[in-house]
Motif scaffolding. Structure first.
Motif, PDB file in Angstrom:
ATOM      1  N   LEU A  20       0.841  -1.208   0.000  1.00 38.40           N
ATOM      2  CA  LEU A  20       0.000   0.000   0.000  1.00 38.40           C
ATOM      3  C   LEU A  20       0.876   1.258   0.000  1.00 38.40           C
ATOM      4  N   THR A  21       1.946   1.224   0.800  1.00 37.86           N
ATOM      5  CA  THR A  21       2.837   2.391   0.869  1.00 37.86           C
ATOM      6  C   THR A  21       3.462   2.663  -0.497  1.00 37.86           C
ATOM      7  N   VAL A  24       0.738   4.071  -2.939  1.00 34.12           N
ATOM      8  CA  VAL A  24       0.288   5.461  -2.748  1.00 34.12           C
ATOM      9  C   VAL A  24       1.407   6.457  -3.062  1.00 34.12           C
ATOM     10  N   TRP A  25       2.660   6.043  -2.805  1.00 34.81           N
ATOM     11  CA  TRP A  25       3.760   6.947  -3.182  1.00 34.81           C
ATOM     12  C   TRP A  25       3.896   7.041  -4.703  1.00 34.81           C
ATOM     13  N   VAL A  28       1.238   9.513  -6.175  1.00 34.65           N
ATOM     14  CA  VAL A  28       1.590  10.937  -6.176  1.00 34.65           C
ATOM     15  C   VAL A  28       2.936  11.181  -6.862  1.00 34.65           C
TER      16      VAL A  28
ATOM     17  N   LEU B  21       2.255   6.770   5.295  1.00 33.47           N
ATOM     18  CA  LEU B  21       1.092   6.810   4.406  1.00 33.47           C
ATOM     19  C   LEU B  21       0.416   8.181   4.443  1.00 33.47           C
ATOM     20  N   PRO B  23       1.968  11.456   4.389  1.00 33.46           N
ATOM     21  CA  PRO B  23       2.414  12.452   3.395  1.00 33.46           C
ATOM     22  C   PRO B  23       1.822  12.262   1.994  1.00 33.46           C
ATOM     23  N   PRO B  24       1.691  11.012   1.466  1.00 30.59           N
ATOM     24  CA  PRO B  24       1.028  10.910   0.153  1.00 30.59           C
ATOM     25  C   PRO B  24      -0.419  11.393   0.180  1.00 30.59           C
ATOM     26  N   LEU B  27      -0.080  14.990  -0.066  1.00 30.48           N
ATOM     27  CA  LEU B  27       0.391  15.367  -1.405  1.00 30.48           C
ATOM     28  C   LEU B  27      -0.706  15.259  -2.456  1.00 30.48           C
TER      29      LEU B  27
END
Lengths: 49, 462
Positions: A20-21, A24-25, A28, B21, B23-24, B27
């Motif tokens: 998931l991390t 989501v990174w 963006v 989780l 900061p995204p 963003l």
């Protein structure tokens, strides 16, 4: 009390969180990378013109 | 009607939730609302399709920035009470609805609807969205608040980098007539809604008593970092708030001094030299400044975690004044010097925006830091009017006086140096907040904690 032995479900938890991390990174990060690419492409005109 | 899913208690992080989780989530909102600075892409097509002047076509953006300041200032307390998920949802709805209304306005040829939609409705989305993640990020990253807020506020700078080429390409393919502009607005509204939804779904507030694993609050005596809490209502009655207001206003005005005139400035400075600057090269210079603006938000804000907020602003304002002085004295003699100084100034401009939430947290605590930040953003709105006004008025008067080349900017640069020195003095006047402004311990619990059914302290991994 004896420590609870880890189950496959416990092991999946951290893996899911990591996935998931990453997801989501990327969500963006990819548009931002596109914007940065376009910007750097434009900024190089300062040195080529 | 109350949307329970948006209630603060529903946004409390479950055990094991990673703070990386958050900061995204921030963003996804800031990269979207940062589109506002790419509004200029729509100006020429709107002017030709609807027969508008340049001043008229700037109205949606200008109203949007005014609404950003007003909604951040007046909506800050509500954002603190309702939590970040509610705030991000409001921002999503307003920002996307603004584009959809603008699409309707473009399709029917009703410019007032574009102004109302993008400027008024969308502007509320800008202000609420801008402050929505600040308080939450500071709570998740008590060890690195500057880095955390720097990431989010860098996103606002990055939003225009994405939107500018993306919107241009969309207008190229849809066409620059009314139908094409309407289609572009419609796609923007839908895509930004989907993109921002990630933030609404992902954002979580830390549970009561949460701390990063292995981190203990610094016990060293640091007079400007308080462990007390100050409400937004009390904060605006302190001299510290107004000192910071002046600091932010001066720093932003000085940055706008370069931003507003960057392209003509570099061309005028080197017009009479052996290596004049072409128009495409000047555009490249402006792009490089945008990069410095964005990079400074992350770099300097993270640096402030190491050297302290007051020292960081000493650098922004003191070194910034020296950079302006270097441009004024030696700028026309060396292109690399001119470019380097301008890049440093713009990186300080971005850094000033990104560091201020952590400075507020140091002075006033985390209790209502988002609301205090919202009120402080009125300094940005003021600088947004003041900066271009000074620079354009001075440039026009110098031209009327028969000056040319770098001589056009001498007075502007001197004014910017003076403004930065005023900001430097205001920063020196910042002292710890008097205890009479502190909240009693019982009432300074966060709204999430008050509404959470179970306030049991928990320890999560960072």
């Amino acid at each position: 009390m004896a420590p609870r032995s880890s189950t496959p479900a416990d092991a999946r938890g951290p893996r899911r969180r990591t996935a998931l991390t990453v997801l989501v990174w990327l969500w963006v990060g990819l548009p931002l990378a596109y914007g940065l690419y376009e910007l750097i492409d434009k900024a190089t005109q300062l040195f080529t013109n | 009607m109350r949307f329970e899913v948006l209630a603060p208690s529903r946004a409390v992080a479950p055990p094991g939730w990673s703070r990386w989780l958050v900061p995204p989530a921030a963003l996804s909102v800031h990269l979207s609302i940062g589109q506002a600075y790419a509004w200029s892409v729509f100006k020429p097509p709107l002017e030709s399709a609807l027969g508008l002047s340049g001043t008229q076509s700037a109205l949606p953006f200008q109203l949007g920035i005014v609404m950003l300041g007003l909604s951040a200032a007046f909506g800050g307390t509500l954002v603190e009470r309702r939590g970040p998920r509610w705030a991000m949802a409001v921002s999503l709805v307003c920002f996307s609805a603004g584009f959809l209304l603008a699409a309707l306005g473009a399709a029917t040829g009703q410019f007032w609807l574009i102004v109302f939609g993008y400027g008024f409705v969308g502007g509320i989305g800008l202000g609420i969205g801008y402050i929505s993640p600040v308080s939450t990020l500071i709570k998740w990253f008590p060890d690195r608040p500057g880095l955390a807020t720097g990431i989010a506020i860098m996103g606002f700078g990055g939003g225009a980098l994405i939107a500018s080429p993306w919107s241009s390409r969309m207008l190229e393919s849809f066409g620059e007539q009314r139908g094409g502009i309407a289609a572009a607005f419609l796609v923007h509204g839908v895509v930004y809604a989907a993109f921002m939804a990630l933030g609404v779904l992902l954002v979580r507030v830390p549970p009561d008593g949460w701390r990063p694993a292995g981190w203990e609050p610094d016990q060293r005596s640091r007079p400007l970092v308080t462990s007390a809490q100050v409400s937004a209502r009390s904060a605006v009655r302190t001299p510290q708030f107004w000192c910071l207001w002046v600091v932010l206003c001066m720093n932003v005005t000085a940055g706008i001094g370069i931003l507003e005139k960057a392209a003509p400035m570099i061309r005028d400075f080197f017009a009479d030299t052996a290596t004049p600057v072409s128009a495409p090269a000047a555009a490249g210079f402006v792009a490089l400044l945008s990069l410095a603006n964005m990079g400074g938000r992350l770099l300097w804000s993270a640096t402030s975690d190491l050297i302290g907020r007051k020292n960081m602003y000493r650098v922004y304002l003191g070194v910034g004044a020296l950079m302006y002085l270097a441009i004024a004295r030696f700028g026309d003699g060396s292109k690399p010097l001119f470019i380097c100084c301008a890049l440093v100034i713009l990186s300080f401009y971005g850094g000033g925006f990104a560091t201020v939430p952590a400075y507020l947290r140091d002075l006033f605590g985390t209790y209502q830091v988002g609301a205090i930040h919202g009120r402080l953003l009125t300094a940005w709105s003021t600088a947004g009017v003041l900066g271009p006004l000074i620079v354009n008025w001075v440039a026009d008067s110098q031209e009327d006086a028969g000056r040319s080349g770098s001589g056009l900017y001498g007075l502007s640069l001197t004014i910017m140096i003076v403004l930065l020195l005023v900001g430097f003095v205001a920063n020196e006047l910042v002292r710890p907040v008097h205890p009479r402004h502190h909240e009693p311990a019982a009432s300074a619990r966060t709204p999430e904690r008050q509404e959470a059914p179970d306030g049991t302290p928990q320890q999560h991994s960072g």
